[in-house]
Design a protein around this motif. Structure first.
Motif, PDB file in Angstrom:
ATOM      1  N   PHE A 109       5.805   2.657  18.454  1.00 29.92           N
ATOM      2  CA  PHE A 109       5.739   1.565  17.487  1.00 29.92           C
ATOM      3  C   PHE A 109       6.711   0.509  17.981  1.00 29.92           C
ATOM      4  O   PHE A 109       7.922   0.657  17.847  1.00 29.92           O
ATOM      5  CB  PHE A 109       6.132   2.065  16.094  1.00 29.92           C
ATOM      6  CG  PHE A 109       5.745   1.142  14.982  1.00 29.92           C
ATOM      7  CD1 PHE A 109       6.315  -0.108  14.847  1.00 29.92           C
ATOM      8  CD2 PHE A 109       4.789   1.540  14.033  1.00 29.92           C
ATOM      9  CE1 PHE A 109       5.963  -0.951  13.816  1.00 29.92           C
ATOM     10  CE2 PHE A 109       4.423   0.686  12.995  1.00 29.92           C
ATOM     11  CZ  PHE A 109       5.014  -0.545  12.887  1.00 29.92           C
ATOM     12  N   VAL A 110       6.164  -0.535  18.607  1.00 26.14           N
ATOM     13  CA  VAL A 110       7.018  -1.548  19.220  1.00 26.14           C
ATOM     14  C   VAL A 110       7.026  -2.807  18.366  1.00 26.14           C
ATOM     15  O   VAL A 110       5.977  -3.292  17.953  1.00 26.14           O
ATOM     16  CB  VAL A 110       6.547  -1.882  20.643  1.00 26.14           C
ATOM     17  CG1 VAL A 110       7.234  -3.139  21.164  1.00 26.14           C
ATOM     18  CG2 VAL A 110       6.822  -0.711  21.567  1.00 26.14           C
ATOM     19  N   CYS A 111       8.210  -3.305  18.061  1.00 24.16           N
ATOM     20  CA  CYS A 111       8.325  -4.564  17.341  1.00 24.16           C
ATOM     21  C   CYS A 111       8.653  -5.674  18.309  1.00 24.16           C
ATOM     22  O   CYS A 111       9.561  -5.543  19.138  1.00 24.16           O
ATOM     23  CB  CYS A 111       9.420  -4.475  16.283  1.00 24.16           C
ATOM     24  SG  CYS A 111       8.893  -3.590  14.819  1.00 24.16           S
ATOM     25  N   GLY A 140       8.661   0.746   3.894  1.00 24.47           N
ATOM     26  CA  GLY A 140       8.811   2.199   3.841  1.00 24.47           C
ATOM     27  C   GLY A 140       7.476   2.886   4.024  1.00 24.47           C
ATOM     28  O   GLY A 140       7.370   3.906   4.728  1.00 24.47           O
ATOM     29  N   PHE A 141       6.436   2.303   3.428  1.00 20.91           N
ATOM     30  CA  PHE A 141       5.110   2.910   3.525  1.00 20.91           C
ATOM     31  C   PHE A 141       4.598   2.872   4.968  1.00 20.91           C
ATOM     32  O   PHE A 141       4.021   3.841   5.459  1.00 20.91           O
ATOM     33  CB  PHE A 141       4.154   2.180   2.597  1.00 20.91           C
ATOM     34  CG  PHE A 141       2.810   2.804   2.560  1.00 20.91           C
ATOM     35  CD1 PHE A 141       2.587   3.956   1.823  1.00 20.91           C
ATOM     36  CD2 PHE A 141       1.762   2.286   3.307  1.00 20.91           C
ATOM     37  CE1 PHE A 141       1.350   4.555   1.820  1.00 20.91           C
ATOM     38  CE2 PHE A 141       0.535   2.889   3.307  1.00 20.91           C
ATOM     39  CZ  PHE A 141       0.322   4.027   2.561  1.00 20.91           C
ATOM     40  N   LEU A 142       4.834   1.753   5.643  1.00 19.97           N
ATOM     41  CA  LEU A 142       4.398   1.643   7.038  1.00 19.97           C
ATOM     42  C   LEU A 142       5.119   2.664   7.917  1.00 19.97           C
ATOM     43  O   LEU A 142       4.516   3.271   8.806  1.00 19.97           O
ATOM     44  CB  LEU A 142       4.682   0.232   7.573  1.00 19.97           C
ATOM     45  CG  LEU A 142       3.618  -0.811   7.283  1.00 19.97           C
ATOM     46  CD1 LEU A 142       4.080  -2.176   7.772  1.00 19.97           C
ATOM     47  CD2 LEU A 142       2.315  -0.440   7.964  1.00 19.97           C
ATOM     48  N   ALA A 154      13.977  -1.036  11.120  1.00 20.71           N
ATOM     49  CA  ALA A 154      13.505   0.058  10.279  1.00 20.71           C
ATOM     50  C   ALA A 154      12.249   0.715  10.838  1.00 20.71           C
ATOM     51  O   ALA A 154      12.044   1.913  10.664  1.00 20.71           O
ATOM     52  CB  ALA A 154      13.239  -0.456   8.867  1.00 20.71           C
ATOM     53  N   LEU A 155      11.389  -0.063  11.497  1.00 21.91           N
ATOM     54  CA  LEU A 155      10.064   0.453  11.849  1.00 21.91           C
ATOM     55  C   LEU A 155       9.930   0.881  13.308  1.00 21.91           C
ATOM     56  O   LEU A 155       9.208   1.812  13.621  1.00 21.91           O
ATOM     57  CB  LEU A 155       9.005  -0.617  11.558  1.00 21.91           C
ATOM     58  CG  LEU A 155       8.741  -0.922  10.090  1.00 21.91           C
ATOM     59  CD1 LEU A 155       7.847  -2.140   9.967  1.00 21.91           C
ATOM     60  CD2 LEU A 155       8.093   0.279   9.407  1.00 21.91           C
ATOM     61  N   ALA A 156      10.641   0.196  14.196  1.00 26.19           N
ATOM     62  CA  ALA A 156      10.307   0.311  15.609  1.00 26.19           C
ATOM     63  C   ALA A 156      10.836   1.578  16.245  1.00 26.19           C
ATOM     64  O   ALA A 156      11.872   2.116  15.848  1.00 26.19           O
ATOM     65  CB  ALA A 156      10.850  -0.903  16.361  1.00 26.19           C
ATOM     66  N   THR A 157      10.109   2.065  17.251  1.00 25.34           N
ATOM     67  CA  THR A 157      10.697   3.027  18.168  1.00 25.34           C
ATOM     68  C   THR A 157      11.369   2.280  19.312  1.00 25.34           C
ATOM     69  O   THR A 157      12.322   2.755  19.903  1.00 25.34           O
ATOM     70  CB  THR A 157       9.645   3.995  18.726  1.00 25.34           C
ATOM     71  OG1 THR A 157       8.603   3.221  19.325  1.00 25.34           O
ATOM     72  CG2 THR A 157       9.054   4.857  17.627  1.00 25.34           C
TER      73      THR A 157
END
Lengths: 276, 369
Positions: free
Chosen positions: B31-33, B174-176, B199-202
């Motif tokens: 999961f790349v931002c 949070g849901f994503l 918060a989201l990215a790897t």
């Protein structure tokens, strides 16, 4: 207290004045509605007495006039299909594709359209149509109307389509749709209010136009209603008011019907009006 | 699922270079931002994966497929748009099922699938509604459902949360994150919100003026920002940056600036070569690594109190120095911080960042691995 009174009288005065102006402009319309049912109608306003349909009976015996209505319908629908379809595709392309100078193209076309649709170009248009051997055909009338109305229709529609986010079609294409699918599934339904506006506008324009069919057509059985209406003038050129009134009412019904149908089915929205 | 890679991709719009010589690879299941300010080329990069823009040079690969010039419909991708792009003339069921419709699925099958996805996203009871009849958060979920309704190699997100209000945005974020844990999808996510990226990215690719300045896991980006740009962009409030002058004595580095006192620092041997006395550097300290101190000690900075903002669990204390530069500290306390006049903030040598005159990170001794 006097301040309120003067305000009161100002308001009343204003209302009376506007009402009078309104009545002044409403009178022809009232005549237009009453006269057809009045067997003794004259140019003056009168309530039909007796109320009668005899004017219509006479009009319906005039086959030339009736055929005129049919011809009007033929030419208007033909022109509307060409203008609506052509303008939708052309303005979509103009809006979405990166053609350099596309704004200038539209403006030049717009400029020319006012020339083509106007009477100034009637002689060259007649010569062109004559050269093509299309004089006295419906298709000639339809094509000249389409050529004259298309640029303005494109201009209106392009503006409309410019206001619609590209992400609609983009999301459709990412989801697996071809550009053609994206156009018909997503873009066309979204721009439909704009297309409806153009269609109504084109219909009204062609329906009421006199000069182009009058010049391009020869035989009486191809003349539209706008020309046929002259069959209700006497040889001396004076109008037979009773028949003219009845025929005028019939002549305007399709346009009224179209307006009612469109506003019932789609509602009139010129700009924007799309809520995602 | 598949990986995505850019092979020296450049995108120009006329004279403007939006993306310059991009060469990152997004691993399978990552999961790349793409993070950066507006106009940095992050959305253009995403649109090149989607096929909505064509690179001016270079190649874009999805898995083993060269998709550089492939039409979007053939790329096996899903995308969530910033404005959601829900079709206003279709109800939610038809919106969500549209990708299945163009794939020729029967009405029955696609509505069943739409319901399945809608139930997961908790919009199952809204399927008969039109997009204009639901709230912004529900529209966002609908566009997400449309992206998830069929299996794709890559999932693309173009600032999907930026149109939501703050509270809904946190919930959707949070849901994503939960969704990513569940599905393990390969995702590319464009955002200008550093908290969202963290918060989201790897892995985060921080972009500036068409160039990826750092491509690393979130904590690495936070702990070791590659440039002053990254240091300033990631973190809230941003890292305090202060121009200082380098002084080398006894093989140790001292930093000189008004009101600043630092303990001698050791930089790595490689970095030391480039250093000499009198060179101008930039010192960076994150607000959360500053604490209240009394004057005169080592590793302190002093100035007049500028602002004292109490946030509940923490307080933001800002001091203003003589040269008008400001330093903000996050003090973790739920007590009222009583301060006045001259304030001294302290930090530890372990939490110092140093950047050279070009803004590039200078590795300190304790970071050497």
């Amino acid at each position: 207290m006097t301040r309120y009174m003067s305000l009161y009288f100002t308001r009343i005065g204003f209302s009376v004045a506007t009402a009078l102006i309104g009545v002044f402009f409403a009178l022809p319309l009232v005549w237009f509605i009453f006269a057809p049912f009045n067997p003794r109608a004259e140019l003056g306003l009168a309530i039909p007495d007796p109320f009668s349909l005899s004017n219509f009976e006479t009009v319906f015996q005039n086959t030339f006039a009736l055929r005129g209505l049919w011809n009007s319908l033929l030419q208007s629908v033909g022109g509307v299909v060409l203008v609506g379809g052509g303008a939708t595709l052309a303005s979509y392309a103009l809006s979405r594709s990166p053609i350099p100078g596309k704004h200038i193209i539209t403006y030049i076309l717009l400029l020319f359209s006012s020339v083509v649709a106007g009477s100034a170009a009637m002689v060259p248009i007649f010569l062109i149509i004559n050269g093509m051997g299309l004089i006295d055909t419906h298709i000639a009338v339809i094509m000249v109307f389409a050529g004259g109305l298309l640029p303005t229709a494109m201009f209106i529609l392009r503006d409309f389509i410019d206001g619609i986010p590209r992400s609609y079609e983009e999301s459709a294409m990412v989801a697996g749709a071809s550009p053609v699918q994206a156009f018909f599934d997503v873009a066309l339904p979204v721009i439909r209010p704009g297309v409806v506006v153009v269609v109504v506008w084109a219909f009204v324009n062609i329906w009421g136009s006199f000069l182009i069919p009058f010049i391009l057509l020869r035989s009486s059985e191809k003349m539209p209603a706008s020309v046929a209406i002259y069959s209700f003038y006497s040889e001396a050129g004076t109008p037979i008011v009773t028949l003219l009134a009845a025929y005028s009412l019939i002549y305007s019904l399709p346009v009224i019907a179209l307006y009612l149908f469109v506003s019932w089915k789609f509602g009139f929205r010129f700009f924007g009006g799309i809520k995602a | 699922m598949a990986s995505v890679s850019f092979d020296s991709v450049t995108k120009r719009f006329g004279d403007f270079t939006a993306v310059s010589n991009l060469g990152i690879t997004i691993g399978d299941g990552e999961f790349v931002c793409l993070l950066g300010p507006s106009g940095c080329g992050k959305t253009t990069t995403l649109r090149m994966i989607a096929g909505l823009e064509t690179p001016s040079a270079g190649r874009v690969m999805i898995g083993e497929r060269d998709v550089t010039f492939m039409h979007p419909k053939d790329r096996k991708i899903s995308m969530v748009f910033q404005d959601y792009a829900l079709y206003p003339h279709m109800n939610l069921a038809d919106n969500i099922a549209y990708p299945l419709k163009v794939r020729g699925e029967s009405q029955e099958k696609r509505h069943a699938r739409a319901r399945e996805v809608a139930d997961i996203l908790k919009i199952g009871q809204l399927l008969e509604r039109m997009p204009s009849q639901i709230s912004g958060g529900q529209q966002q979920r609908t566009s997400l459902a449309r992206a998830l309704v069929y299996p794709s190699d890559v999932y693309l997100f173009d600032e999907p949360l930026s149109n939501l209000d703050a509270k809904l945005r946190l919930e959707a974020r949070g849901f994503l994150n939960h969704l990513q844990r569940d599905l393990g999808m390969t995702a590319v996510y464009v955002t200008h919100d550093q908290a969202e990226a963290m918060a989201l990215a790897t892995r985060i690719a921080v972009m500036d003026a068409g160039i990826v300045v750092q491509y690393a896991p979130p904590l690495e980006v936070y702990r070791r920002p590659a440039t002053t740009f990254v240091a300033n962009f990631v973190g809230n409030p941003p890292m305090n940056l202060l121009p200082v002058e380098a002084m080398i004595s006894d093989g140790a580095l001292h930093l000189k600036a008004v009101g600043l006192a630092t303990a001698p620092l050791r930089v790595t041997r490689a970095a030391a070569k480039a250093l000499e006395s009198g060179k101008s550097l930039t010192l960076g300290v994150r607000p959360e690594h500053l604490s209240l101190a009394s004057g005169g000690e080592e590793n302190t900075i002093a100035g007049q109190l500028f602002a004292n903002e109490n946030m509940g669990p923490e307080a933001l204390v800002t001091l203003e120095r003589e040269d008008a530069a400001r330093f903000t500290a996050r003090i973790f306390t739920d007590e009222m911080v009583a301060l006045e006049g001259r304030v001294t903030l302290g930090f530890s040598s372990d939490h110092i960042h140093l950047f050279d005159e070009r803004g590039l990170r200078l590795p300190l001794d304790h970071e050497e691995d």
